[in-house]
Design an enzyme around this catalytic site. Structure first.
Site: not given
Ligand code: NAD
Ligand code: MLT
Length: 528
Positions: A233-234, A258, A263, A281
Site C-alpha cells: 500500500a504505502r 513493495d 522512495e 513500487h
Molecule cells: P481504498 O480507499 O479503496 O481503501 C482503503 C481502505 O482503508 C478503506 O476501506 C478505508 O476505510 C480503510 N481505512 C482507512 N483508514 C483505516 C484505518 N485507520 N484502519 C483500517 N482501515 C482503514 O484504497 P485502495 O484503492 O484499496 O488502495 C489501498 C492502498 O493501496 C492505498 O494506500 C493506495 O495508495 C495503495 N496502492 C498502492 C499501489 C502500489 O503501486 N503499490 C497501487 C494502488 C494502490
Molecule cells: C497508486 O497509488 O496508484 C500507486 O502507488 C501507483 C503509482 O503511483 O504508480
C-alpha cells in the site's frame, strides 16, 4: 493552447490522447530530475504525476498557472491537497485503474513469502544449487490472513485468499460490516484482535495521519510468532525500524514489501534479510493497469481543463455527477447572481445568506459555494473557483450561509440571495423555468424577469411618465443599442426598477448623464 506537462511515466495510450488533442500542448518531462522539474512548470495548465513526484507547497509555488493535477493512480499522499485547494487547483486521481494489478501483486508477495520462491530461483539459476530441503514452504490454505483496510484492493485480496481456502479476518472501522460479512469474511472491531489471530497480515489503507506507523513495535509484539507481513500500500504504514527488530528477533518469518517510507530506495536497511522480499513500487505496474490509468487520467485532465467535468476530483466537496440538470442550471444562476451582487454593490460584501426552495433544497450548500465564487471573482485578482472559494471567503471575511426559504413563492424552485454590506442589505431572487431558462425574478421588492447575461444597466427611478424615454435617448445619442428592457414596480413605493441590456459596455460618463435625468434615483452597470 493548454499546456500539459507529464512528470512521471504514463502509458503511451495516455500520451496519444494528449498529443492528438488540438488544444493541448504536450510536454513530457518524466526523465527530468525531480529537483529540476519545477523549472519546467511555470506555464503549465496541468500536470500528470504518479507517486514519484512530490507535489508540495514549494513545488506548487513554481506553478503559477496550474489548474489541474492529474494523479495517475490512487494514492494522493504525494500531493499537498490543502495547498492545491487554496490555489484553486483541482486534483484528480484514477482510483480504480490499477486495483487489480495491486491486488495480484499482493497475492504474489504473499505466495513468495510463504514459499520463498525468489530465493530458490536465485540459488538454482545463479549458484546452480539444487536444494529441495532448504526451501520448504507453508500453505495459505487453512491459515488466517488478516487484512487491514477493506477497500478496493483489500476486498479483492480477501476474495482471492478465500479461493485459496484461507480464513480471512478484516479490520476496517470505516466500512459497513456487511461489506465483509456478505463475502464471508470475519470483521473485527479492534485491530489488536486481528493482530493476535493472523498468520499473515497485509495492509491496504491509505497513508493518513492515523495510519502512518500504525503497526509499530507494540503491535508486532502482539502478533503470532512467525507471522508474515505484507505491505503493497504505502511506505510507513508499518514502522520500518520495528520491522527490522521483528525480523532480527525471528518474530517475523517473512516480509513482502513493495513500498518504502522514502522512495526511490535502492539500498534499504531491510534488504539485509533473506526473508525480506522487495519490489520497487510495482503494485500498479501491469500493462493492463497502466493502459487503463494512463488513458483515463489523460481524458480526465483534458475534460477538467476544458471545463467539461471533473471525474474523480479529490478536493472538490461536491459530487458533480450527482447534481441534476436542473441543479446545474441553478448553480450557474447562483454564480451569476453572486457576481451581479458584488458588481452592483461595488463594496465589500461581508455576509451572503442563501435561501432555497423546492427540489434544489438538496443543493443548498453547493448553491452557497457557487454564490461565493460569483461574489469573490469580481473583487480579487486570484483565480476563484469552487475548489478554493471556501478558503478565499474565509481569508477575506465573507460569511456564507444556506437555509431553506420559509416565505411564499409562486415558483417551483426558487433561490433568494441576501447580501449584507456596510450595514446595508440587498436581495435578489432567481429561478429556472425548465428546462434551461435561468432568470432573476426579484430584486429588493421589485418583481421582474430577466436573464443575467451580457451588459446590463440597472436603473432605479421615481415612477413617472417619460423617464424611460429619456434613458433611451441618452443611450441612442451615444450609439448604444438596447437589446432588452425589463421594468419592475414596487407596490406603493412610487418607484420603478429597470434592467436595460445593451450591446456594449457603457462608460461612466453615460451613466452620469442617466443619473442626471429628472426622477433618476440610482444607476449601476454590471457585466456578466
Ligand atoms: P481504498 O480507499 O479503496 O481503501 C482503503 C481502505 O482503508 C478503506 O476501506 C478505508 O476505510 C480503510 N481505512 C482507512 N483508514 C483505516 C484505518 N485507520 N484502519 C483500517 N482501515 C482503514 O484504497 P485502495 O484503492 O484499496 O488502495 C489501498 C492502498 O493501496 C492505498 O494506500 C493506495 O495508495 C495503495 N496502492 C498502492 C499501489 C502500489 O503501486 N503499490 C497501487 C494502488 C494502490
Ligand atoms: C497508486 O497509488 O496508484 C500507486 O502507488 C501507483 C503509482 O503511483 O504508480
Amino acid at each position: 493552447m493548454l499546456k500539459v506537462v507529464v512528470c512521471d511515466n504514463i502509458s503511451q495510450s495516455g500520451i496519444e490522447i494528449l498529443k492528438n488533442d488540438p488544444d493541448i500542448e504536450l510536454d513530457i518531462k518524466s526523465s527530468v530530475s525531480k529537483d529540476e522539474l519545477p523549472n519546467y512548470l511555470s506555464d503549465a495548465d496541468a500536470i500528470i504525476t504518479r507517486s514519484a513526484t512530490s507535489v508540495d507547497d514549494a513545488f506548487l509555488s513554481k506553478c503559477g498557472k496550474l489548474k489541474v493535477i492529474g494523479r495517475a493512480g490512487v494514492g494522493v499522499d504525494n500531493v499537498d491537497l490543502s495547498a492545491a485547494s487554496k490555489r484553486g487547483i483541482v486534483v484528480l486521481n484514477m482510483p480504480t485503474g490499477n486495483t487489480l494489478a495491486a491486488t495480484e501483486h499482493t497475492m504474489t508477495h504473499i505466495m513468495n513469502c510463504l514459499r520463498f520462491l525468489p530465493n530458490a530461483n536465485y540459488e538454482l539459476k545463479y549458484k546452480h544449487i539444487w536444494n529441495r530441503k532448504k526451501w520448504m514452504g507453508i500453505e495459505l490454505a487453512g491459515k488466517t490472513l488478516g487484512i487491514i483496510g477493506m477497500g478496493r484492493i483489500g476486498s479483492r485480496v480477501a476474495v482471492r485468499a478465500m479461493s485459496f481456502d484461507a480464513n480471512v479476518v478484516v479490520y476496517d472501522p470505516y466500512i459497513k460490516k456487511e461489506k465483509a460479512t456478505d463475502i464471508g469474511v470475519k470483521i473485527v472491531d479492534k485491530l489488536d484482535e486481528l493482530l493476535q489471530v493472523s498468520d499473515i497480515i497485509t495492509i491496504h489503507t491509505p497513508k493518513t495521519d492515523e495510519t502512518y506507523n500504525m503497526i509499530g513495535e507494540k503491535e508486532i509484539d502482539m502478533m503470532k510468532d512467525g507471522v508474515t507481513l505484507i505491505n503493497c500500500a504505502r511506505g510507513g504504514l508499518y514502522n520500518e525500524k520495528a520491522l527490522y527488530k521483528g525480523l532480527k528477533s525471528g518474530k517475523i518469518r517473512a516480509l513482502g514489501i513493495d513500498v518504502f517510507e522514502n522512495e526511490p530506495q535502492p539500498n534499504h536497511f531491510l534488504q539485509e534479510f533473506d526473508n525480506v522480499f522487495v519490489t520497487p513500487h510495482l503494485g500498479a505496474n501491469s500493462f493492463e493497469s497502466q493502459i487503463r490509468v494512463g488513458t483515463q487520467i489523460a481524458k480526465s485532465v483534458v475534460d477538467a481543463l476544458k471545463g467539461r467535468g471533473y471525474t474523480n476530483a479529490v478536493n472538490i466537496t461536491m459530487a458533480e455527477e450527482e447534481i441534476s440538470h436542473l441543479g446545474k442550471q441553478f448553480l450557474g444562476l447562483a454564480e451569476r447572481m453572486g457576481s451581479f451582487l458584488s458588481q452592483y454593490v461595488n463594496k465589500f460584501i461581508s455576509k451572503a445568506k442563501i435561501y432555497v426552495h423546492g427540489d434544489i433544497e438538496k443543493y443548498a450548500d453547493a448553491l452557497a459555494l457557487f454564490t461565493s465564487v460569483g461574489i469573490l471573482k469580481n473583487s480579487i485578482d486570484e483565480h476563484v473557483n469552487y475548489v478554493n472559494a471556501p478558503y478565499i471567503a474565509k481569508e477575506r471575511g465573507l460569511e456564507v450561509q444556506s437555509k431553506i426559504y420559509q416565505g411564499t413563492t409562486e415558483f417551483k424552485n426558487y433561490l433568494l440571495i441576501e447580501a449584507i454590506y456596510e450595514g446595508e442589505k440587498i436581495s435578489i431572487g432567481g429561478t429556472v423555468f425548465e428546462p434551461n431558462k435561468a432568470r432573476i425574478v426579484f430584486m429588493n421588492g421589485f418583481d421582474m424577469e430577466i436573464e443575467l447575461t451580457g451588459n446590463i444597466i440597472v436603473f432605479q427611478n421615481h415612477d413617472k411618465p417619460g423617464i424611460i424615454g429619456m434613458v433611451g435617448a441618452v443611450l441612442g445619442e451615444n450609439k448604444i443599442n438596447i437589446a432588452d428592457f425589463r421594468l419592475g414596480r414596487r407596490e406603493g413605493s412610487g418607484e420603478a426598477l429597470s434592467f436595460i441590456k445593451v450591446d456594449e459596455e457603457v462608460d461612466d460618463k453615460i451613466l452620469d448623464k442617466i443619473l442626471h435625468i429628472d426622477g433618476a434615483i440610482k444607476v449601476n452597470k454590471v457585466k456578466l
